[in-house]
Design a protein around this motif. Sequence first.
Motif, short mmCIF file in Angstrom:
data_model
loop_
_atom_site.label_atom_id
_atom_site.label_comp_id
_atom_site.label_asym_id
_atom_site.label_seq_id
_atom_site.Cartn_x
_atom_site.Cartn_y
_atom_site.Cartn_z
N LYS A 23 1.15 -1.23 8.56
CA LYS A 23 1.50 -0.05 9.26
C LYS A 23 1.45 1.09 8.47
O LYS A 23 1.12 2.24 8.72
N TYR A 27 -0.48 4.81 9.00
CA TYR A 27 0.38 5.79 8.82
C TYR A 27 -0.21 6.95 7.76
O TYR A 27 -0.20 8.14 8.30
N LEU A 31 -1.02 10.50 9.17
CA LEU A 31 -0.32 11.83 8.52
C LEU A 31 -0.94 12.96 8.08
O LEU A 31 -0.85 14.06 7.98
N TYR A 99 6.20 4.62 14.33
CA TYR A 99 6.35 5.65 13.30
C TYR A 99 7.60 6.57 13.70
O TYR A 99 7.71 6.62 14.80
N VAL A 104 5.00 12.04 12.06
CA VAL A 104 3.55 11.95 12.24
C VAL A 104 2.87 13.30 12.85
O VAL A 104 1.83 13.79 12.62
N MET A 114 9.17 4.33 6.18
CA MET A 114 7.74 3.39 6.16
C MET A 114 7.25 2.94 5.14
O MET A 114 6.60 1.82 5.20
N PHE A 124 -0.43 2.95 1.76
CA PHE A 124 -0.11 4.25 2.37
C PHE A 124 -1.08 5.41 1.66
O PHE A 124 -1.82 6.00 2.34
#
Length: 306
Positions: A23, A27, A31, A99, A104, A114, A124
């Motif tokens: 995730k 993300y 983003l 999220y 986002v 997160m 990430f």
Amino acid sequence: MTYSQQVKNELCHGKFSCENCQKAFVYGMLLTSRGVSNKSFTVNTENKLVADFLAENIIDLTGSIVTVQHPDFREKNKRPIYTVSLENTNDIENILKLYDKKAVLDKTSINWSMIRNICCQNSFLRGTYLSCGAMSNPEKEYHLEFCLSNESVCDDILDLLYNVDLDFRKATRGKNFIAYVKESQQIEDTLTYLGAIRSSMELMNLKIVKEIRNTANRRTNCETANIEKTVNAAVTQIRKIEYLLETKGLDFLPIELQEAAKLRLNNPDASLSELCELSPQKISRSGFNHRIKKLCTISDELRNEK
């Protein structure tokens, strides 16, 4: 394939450490990508593996129907762009529910909840690099960067990198904010941290080859300069001894100077050390050099008298 594409290809084959890492990875891509809103979802990339990898992870997380549109390679003047898209509004809603929807969509800050775990922060940043990262060909220059549209996100990325001892700097390029590093060791560490270990090792090997090549070039240049210096000095010495020979001969000189003059004339390409070895008398390099200088001085004095 560029070196930057090679790095991204390698990052698309890495595994995730925990359930939240997947995730966190998606993300990072969402983003820092444009085209994601409440009603539309499109993520563009020039790398096919990146597009496929993002689509696979979205499907794993949400079960959504994801479309990967390939570029028209007949349009040779345009950069190839692969588009990852969700057509169904319910699928878009499902991915945003994973999220903080506001974070986002606004793209003004990182949702730290997160990426609480260190492994999730790694994932990430990996997603962020696949979305907005780039690297120059290390044979030409050392440069790795993240290109962000928002300064606050850029500062957060810099903090994440700093926390793992990666000393990136910030710059601006047009309306974008750049987190970049130019030191080869820092780039190697960054690639290793992101998971591109093979690319990091290749960079290390390339740096070693460059250092060896540069050392060899410096040595060659130094040797060439020394050879030119020796040749120029020998040419000057021979001309002055020949002037002596043409004007007064060598018989008026002491025996040791006559021998030095003949050795120099008969061995125009030899260095002083080589002339010492050819001399019938045991003489040091400095001693032989003194005799040559004496011959040159006598020649100059004769020339001045005339």
